[in-house]
Design a protein around this motif. Structure first.
Motif, short mmCIF file in Angstrom:
data_model
loop_
_atom_site.label_atom_id
_atom_site.label_comp_id
_atom_site.label_asym_id
_atom_site.label_seq_id
_atom_site.Cartn_x
_atom_site.Cartn_y
_atom_site.Cartn_z
N PRO A 74 0.80 -1.23 0.00
CA PRO A 74 0.00 0.00 0.00
C PRO A 74 0.83 1.27 0.00
N SER A 75 2.09 1.20 0.44
CA SER A 75 2.91 2.41 0.51
C SER A 75 3.24 2.98 -0.86
N LEU A 76 2.98 2.23 -1.93
CA LEU A 76 3.22 2.74 -3.27
C LEU A 76 2.21 3.81 -3.65
N TRP A 77 1.11 3.88 -2.90
CA TRP A 77 0.06 4.84 -3.21
C TRP A 77 0.10 6.04 -2.26
N ARG A 78 -0.51 7.12 -2.71
CA ARG A 78 -0.64 8.30 -1.87
C ARG A 78 -1.43 7.94 -0.63
N ASP A 81 -5.14 6.89 -0.41
CA ASP A 81 -5.57 5.64 -1.04
C ASP A 81 -5.02 4.39 -0.36
N GLN A 82 -4.11 4.56 0.59
CA GLN A 82 -3.43 3.39 1.15
C GLN A 82 -4.37 2.45 1.90
N ARG A 83 -5.31 2.99 2.65
CA ARG A 83 -6.23 2.14 3.42
C ARG A 83 -7.10 1.31 2.47
N LEU A 84 -7.57 1.93 1.39
CA LEU A 84 -8.39 1.22 0.41
C LEU A 84 -7.58 0.12 -0.27
N VAL A 85 -6.35 0.43 -0.68
CA VAL A 85 -5.49 -0.58 -1.31
C VAL A 85 -5.25 -1.75 -0.36
N SER A 86 -5.01 -1.46 0.91
CA SER A 86 -4.77 -2.51 1.89
C SER A 86 -5.98 -3.44 2.00
N ARG A 87 -7.16 -2.86 2.08
CA ARG A 87 -8.37 -3.69 2.20
C ARG A 87 -8.62 -4.51 0.95
N LEU A 88 -8.38 -3.93 -0.20
CA LEU A 88 -8.58 -4.66 -1.44
C LEU A 88 -7.64 -5.86 -1.54
N ILE A 89 -6.37 -5.67 -1.17
CA ILE A 89 -5.42 -6.77 -1.23
C ILE A 89 -5.74 -7.85 -0.20
N PHE A 93 -6.30 -11.89 -0.54
CA PHE A 93 -5.76 -12.91 0.37
C PHE A 93 -6.88 -13.79 0.95
N ASP A 94 -7.90 -13.16 1.51
CA ASP A 94 -8.86 -13.87 2.36
C ASP A 94 -10.12 -14.33 1.63
N GLN A 95 -10.57 -13.56 0.63
CA GLN A 95 -11.80 -13.90 -0.08
C GLN A 95 -11.53 -14.53 -1.43
N THR A 183 -17.67 -5.34 1.41
CA THR A 183 -18.78 -4.52 1.90
C THR A 183 -18.43 -3.70 3.13
N GLU A 184 -17.19 -3.80 3.64
CA GLU A 184 -16.88 -3.07 4.86
C GLU A 184 -16.60 -1.60 4.62
N PHE A 185 -16.48 -1.16 3.36
CA PHE A 185 -16.24 0.24 3.10
C PHE A 185 -17.48 1.05 3.46
N ASP A 186 -17.30 2.11 4.20
CA ASP A 186 -18.41 2.96 4.63
C ASP A 186 -18.63 4.06 3.62
N ALA A 187 -19.90 4.19 3.16
CA ALA A 187 -20.26 5.25 2.24
C ALA A 187 -21.77 5.33 2.19
#
Length: 212
Positions: A74-78, A81-89, A93-95, A183-187
């Motif tokens: 995730p550190s490659l991103w600004r 965006d790092q938290r979103l990249v981390s959750r996506l990766i 891994f998990d899903q 689905t854990e992203f809040d919006a």
């Protein structure tokens, strides 16, 4: 999916998994994808639970001006965006989801270039999740590899269940509407003819998931 490297790696991964959620790490033979190795990477989860590079191709490392092994993905991103990249990766891994991302990378001297990223799950066991991926430059300007990338911003994402969606076509029109997003992203939520819709900054998210 528009880049030849992404399409080729996806086809190889899909053939290896043979209907399973993901192939085993030991089934990946570097010789089978030798033309892609310079742009490919493998991620693992470190002791802190963070996604880090286990391996990274030579051209990919050259783009960032450093050896990427051991660095946070995730550190490659600004920062925004790092938290979103981390959750996506971690979803990869998990899903055992497939992640396709378009992003813009920025060099230390202010230059910019577009990239396509594909991340595919590997079965390394519950304690050792792995991710096989490739980053393809949409264009290869003269400075790429000489003026290192410093950060990046996401343009579009798709998180896909490969068992439910047809094979990607090279001439498929580019879109920024993910079909399956954790689905854990809040919006804020609204309802459309396509189902429940949430907005994440410049992205429109259509909820979906596997049928258990």
């Amino acid at each position: 999916m528009n880049q030849n490297g992404s399409i080729t790696l996806f086809q190889y991964w899909n053939q290896l998994r043979d209907g399973r959620p993901a192939p085993k790490r030991s089934e990946v033979e570097p010789a089978d994808i030798k033309t892609l190795l310079a742009d490919t990477f493998i991620l693992e989860r470190d002791t802190r639970g963070e996604a880090v590079f286990r391996l990274a191709g030579t051209r990919l490392c050259a783009c960032y001006g450093r050896e990427l092994k051991g660095f946070s993905f995730p550190s490659l991103w600004r920062e925004r965006d790092q938290r979103l990249v981390s959750r996506l990766i971690h979803g990869v891994f998990d899903q055992k989801s497939v992640l396709l991302m378009n992003y813009e990378g920025f060099s230390r001297n202010g230059r910019a270039n577009k990239f396509e990223l594909l991340a595919l799950p590997l079965d390394g066991g519950v304690e050792n999740p792995r991710c096989l991926g490739i980053i393809s430059a949409v264009e290869r300007p003269f400075w790429l590899g000489a003026d290192p990338l410093g950060d990046a911003l996401i343009d579009a994402i798709r998180v896909i269940d490969p068992d439910k969606e047809p094979m990607f076509l090279k001439n498929r029109p580019a879109i920024d509407v993910p079909s399956l997003v954790p689905t854990e992203f809040d919006a804020p939520e609204t309802i459309s003819a396509l189902g429940r819709v949430r907005r994440i900054r410049h992205l429109v998210v259509f909820d979906g998931g596997r049928n258990e």
